[in-house]
Motif scaffolding. Structure first.
Motif, PDB file in Angstrom:
ATOM      1  N   GLU A 214       0.825  -1.205   0.000  1.00  0.00           N
ATOM      2  CA  GLU A 214       0.000   0.000   0.000  1.00  0.00           C
ATOM      3  C   GLU A 214       0.861   1.256   0.000  1.00  0.00           C
ATOM      4  N   ALA A 215       1.891   1.270   0.863  1.00  0.00           N
ATOM      5  CA  ALA A 215       2.757   2.445   0.955  1.00  0.00           C
ATOM      6  C   ALA A 215       3.505   2.685  -0.351  1.00  0.00           C
ATOM      7  N   ASP A 216       4.015   1.607  -0.949  1.00  0.00           N
ATOM      8  CA  ASP A 216       4.727   1.751  -2.219  1.00  0.00           C
ATOM      9  C   ASP A 216       3.806   2.312  -3.301  1.00  0.00           C
ATOM     10  N   ALA A 217       2.580   1.801  -3.373  1.00  0.00           N
ATOM     11  CA  ALA A 217       1.636   2.260  -4.395  1.00  0.00           C
ATOM     12  C   ALA A 217       1.305   3.733  -4.209  1.00  0.00           C
ATOM     13  N   LEU A 218       1.075   4.157  -2.969  1.00  0.00           N
ATOM     14  CA  LEU A 218       0.774   5.561  -2.701  1.00  0.00           C
ATOM     15  C   LEU A 218       1.969   6.449  -3.007  1.00  0.00           C
ATOM     16  N   LEU A 219       3.169   5.970  -2.694  1.00  0.00           N
ATOM     17  CA  LEU A 219       4.371   6.765  -2.906  1.00  0.00           C
ATOM     18  C   LEU A 219       4.593   7.079  -4.379  1.00  0.00           C
ATOM     19  N   THR A 220       4.295   6.127  -5.251  1.00  0.00           N
ATOM     20  CA  THR A 220       4.512   6.354  -6.680  1.00  0.00           C
ATOM     21  C   THR A 220       3.652   7.491  -7.225  1.00  0.00           C
ATOM     22  N   GLU A 221       2.609   7.887  -6.496  1.00  0.00           N
ATOM     23  CA  GLU A 221       1.735   8.971  -6.946  1.00  0.00           C
ATOM     24  C   GLU A 221       2.257  10.352  -6.550  1.00  0.00           C
ATOM     25  N   ASP A 222       3.275  10.397  -5.689  1.00  0.00           N
ATOM     26  CA  ASP A 222       3.755  11.665  -5.149  1.00  0.00           C
ATOM     27  C   ASP A 222       5.106  12.034  -5.743  1.00  0.00           C
ATOM     28  N   VAL A 223       5.082  12.940  -6.691  1.00  0.00           N
ATOM     29  CA  VAL A 223       6.293  13.361  -7.384  1.00  0.00           C
ATOM     30  C   VAL A 223       7.261  14.016  -6.401  1.00  0.00           C
ATOM     31  N   GLY A 224       8.481  13.544  -6.413  1.00  0.00           N
ATOM     32  CA  GLY A 224       9.526  14.170  -5.617  1.00  0.00           C
ATOM     33  C   GLY A 224       9.741  13.591  -4.240  1.00  0.00           C
ATOM     34  N   GLU A 225       8.847  12.728  -3.762  1.00  0.00           N
ATOM     35  CA  GLU A 225       9.022  12.118  -2.442  1.00  0.00           C
ATOM     36  C   GLU A 225       9.725  10.770  -2.563  1.00  0.00           C
ATOM     37  N   ILE A 226      10.500  10.432  -1.554  1.00  0.00           N
ATOM     38  CA  ILE A 226      11.099   9.108  -1.448  1.00  0.00           C
ATOM     39  C   ILE A 226      10.670   8.486  -0.129  1.00  0.00           C
ATOM     40  N   ALA A 227      10.877   7.194   0.012  1.00  0.00           N
ATOM     41  CA  ALA A 227      10.426   6.485   1.204  1.00  0.00           C
ATOM     42  C   ALA A 227      11.385   6.655   2.373  1.00  0.00           C
ATOM     43  N   SER A 228      10.813   6.604   3.563  1.00  0.00           N
ATOM     44  CA  SER A 228      11.584   6.423   4.799  1.00  0.00           C
ATOM     45  C   SER A 228      10.766   5.485   5.669  1.00  0.00           C
ATOM     46  N   PHE A 229      10.861   4.200   5.347  1.00  0.00           N
ATOM     47  CA  PHE A 229       9.990   3.199   5.952  1.00  0.00           C
ATOM     48  C   PHE A 229      10.695   2.446   7.070  1.00  0.00           C
ATOM     49  N   SER A 230       9.910   2.018   8.050  1.00  0.00           N
ATOM     50  CA  SER A 230      10.404   1.219   9.165  1.00  0.00           C
ATOM     51  C   SER A 230       9.727  -0.142   9.141  1.00  0.00           C
ATOM     52  N   ARG A 231       8.471  -0.168   9.597  1.00  0.00           N
ATOM     53  CA  ARG A 231       7.726  -1.418   9.642  1.00  0.00           C
ATOM     54  C   ARG A 231       7.566  -2.025   8.246  1.00  0.00           C
ATOM     55  N   ALA A 232       7.345  -1.196   7.244  1.00  0.00           N
ATOM     56  CA  ALA A 232       7.172  -1.704   5.882  1.00  0.00           C
ATOM     57  C   ALA A 232       8.461  -2.337   5.353  1.00  0.00           C
ATOM     58  N   LEU A 233       9.615  -1.857   5.807  1.00  0.00           N
ATOM     59  CA  LEU A 233      10.883  -2.445   5.367  1.00  0.00           C
ATOM     60  C   LEU A 233      11.070  -3.843   5.936  1.00  0.00           C
ATOM     61  N   THR A 234      10.747  -4.009   7.216  1.00  0.00           N
ATOM     62  CA  THR A 234      11.022  -5.277   7.892  1.00  0.00           C
ATOM     63  C   THR A 234       9.896  -6.292   7.751  1.00  0.00           C
ATOM     64  N   GLU A 235       8.829  -5.917   7.054  1.00  0.00           N
ATOM     65  CA  GLU A 235       7.698  -6.817   6.831  1.00  0.00           C
ATOM     66  C   GLU A 235       8.184  -8.117   6.176  1.00  0.00           C
ATOM     67  N   GLY A 236       7.867  -9.255   6.812  1.00  0.00           N
ATOM     68  CA  GLY A 236       8.246 -10.547   6.251  1.00  0.00           C
ATOM     69  C   GLY A 236       9.553 -11.105   6.767  1.00  0.00           C
ATOM     70  N   LEU A 237      10.340 -10.288   7.484  1.00  0.00           N
ATOM     71  CA  LEU A 237      11.593 -10.788   8.047  1.00  0.00           C
ATOM     72  C   LEU A 237      11.317 -11.548   9.342  1.00  0.00           C
ATOM     73  N   SER A 238      12.081 -12.616   9.583  1.00  0.00           N
ATOM     74  CA  SER A 238      11.853 -13.445  10.770  1.00  0.00           C
ATOM     75  C   SER A 238      13.166 -13.952  11.326  1.00  0.00           C
ATOM     76  N   VAL A 239      13.226 -14.009  12.655  1.00  0.00           N
ATOM     77  CA  VAL A 239      14.416 -14.523  13.321  1.00  0.00           C
ATOM     78  C   VAL A 239      14.676 -15.977  12.957  1.00  0.00           C
ATOM     79  N   SER A 240      13.627 -16.699  12.560  1.00  0.00           N
ATOM     80  CA  SER A 240      13.768 -18.124  12.256  1.00  0.00           C
ATOM     81  C   SER A 240      14.250 -18.393  10.834  1.00  0.00           C
ATOM     82  N   GLN A 241      14.341 -17.365  10.010  1.00  0.00           N
ATOM     83  CA  GLN A 241      14.789 -17.567   8.637  1.00  0.00           C
ATOM     84  C   GLN A 241      16.276 -17.885   8.571  1.00  0.00           C
ATOM     85  N   SER A 242      16.652 -18.735   7.625  1.00  0.00           N
ATOM     86  CA  SER A 242      18.067 -18.930   7.345  1.00  0.00           C
ATOM     87  C   SER A 242      18.626 -17.632   6.769  1.00  0.00           C
TER      88      SER A 242
END
Length: 317
Positions: A250-278
């Motif tokens: 959702e954040a990525d899709a909304l960001l593409t509509e805003d000319v000149g802005e770049i991301a500064s994501f926290s929770r969205a960056l770590t989404e899907g990461l897990s301590v149990s992953q190799s």
């Protein structure tokens, strides 16, 4: 006087392609970040162990081969992280000299109780000493967050005034402040709050001396390109977007509509990461997240604008 490293970092933050990672969860937000990573609150005891665990997670992210300056422009650190190391190098030095990622520091100490529809920052004790420490560690800039919970003109004016008051103190130390007056994405009058916020930001920016530049971190707006006047403002080095509770998609899709802005994501960056992953699974998941956020930040028109491309001042006199 601006040194060569600061000048290079300023040029990178002004016109480089990529996004900013927010690795600055502090005491209040760390348990949730760990839980999303697969470490439940009941599995550790005490703040010291909690911070050890979150630092291991951050270290795994930063030292991953997926995390490089090719796509990540900068990283925002918590003070406790700044005082630690990644591998055998101090955290900020590792980011810049090993990864080519510009280091920032979160400086706020949490939010005051809600009043007039907003939450101001609590007074930041020992700020000058913290900023001096940041300079010694090779930090380029800072970030300070307050929250807007309603389209209440007096409250929004107070938030912006406080943000600029702190920014002046940061600029006096030769650092570049990121102002973060976050508008809560779930409020009914979000669009009206954003209009009020924009007007206050422009008013304060117009008062800044010509040799001062700041960055602004904002919730993704209800009306696309609402913040274009900030992107094009000569006192703004960069406008960056926080994910604010949106999923990464959702954040990525909304960001593409805003000319000149770049991301500064926290929770969205770590989404899907897990301590149990190799390590291989972790790196693959992180790589995909970084690429998706990078693509949204450099989409046609993204990360560009009159303000983004003009000059390379560091905020230092």
């Amino acid at each position: 006087m601006v040194d060569d490293v600061t000048q290079v970092q300023a040029e990178r933050m002004t016109s480089g392609k990529g996004f900013i990672t927010a690795l600055d969860q502090s005491g209040g937000s760390t348990p949730k970040a760990l839980a999303l990573y697969g470490i439940e609150e009941g599995s550790y005891s005490g703040e010291a162990e909690m911070f050890d665990l979150i630092h291991r997670m951050r270290t795994r992210i930063v030292m991953s081969p997926a995390f490089t300056g090719d796509r990540v422009l900068a990283a925002i650190l918590f003070e406790e992280t700044m005082e630690r190391s990644f591998g055998d190098r101090p955290a900020a030095a590792y980011l810049w000299h090993v990864k080519g990622v510009v280091p920032f520091l979160k400086i706020d100490q949490g939010l005051a109780d809600a009043a007039d529809g907003v939450q101001l920052m609590k007074p930041i004790s020992g700020l000058d000493a913290l900023l001096e420490s940041a300079v010694r560690h090779g930090i380029f800039g800072t970030k300070a967050r307050s929250v807007i919970g309603a389209a209440w003109a007096s409250g929004i004016a107070a938030v912006v005034a406080q943000q600029f008051e702190v920014a002046e103190q940061v600029l006096a130390h030769g650092l570049v402040p990121i102002l973060e007056p976050e508008v809560t994405i779930t409020i009914d009058d979000k669009a009206a709050a954003e209009e009020l916020l924009l007007a206050q930001l422009v008013e304060q920016l117009d008062r800044l001396p010509a040799d001062r530049r700041v960055m602004v971190k904002l919730s993704l707006p209800t009306v696309p390109n609402l913040y274009r006047p900030l992107v094009e403002h000569p006192r703004v080095m960069r406008v960056v977007a926080l994910s604010g509770g949106y999923s990464r998609a959702e954040a990525d899709a909304l960001l593409t509509e805003d000319v000149g802005e770049i991301a500064s994501f926290s929770r969205a960056l770590t989404e899907g990461l897990s301590v149990s992953q190799s390590d291989a699974e972790f790196d693959t998941t992180l790589d995909a997240a970084i690429q998706a956020i990078y693509d949204a930040s450099v989409a046609p028109g993204a990360g560009t604008g009159a303000g983004s491309g003009s000059g390379s001042g560091s905020g230092s006199a």
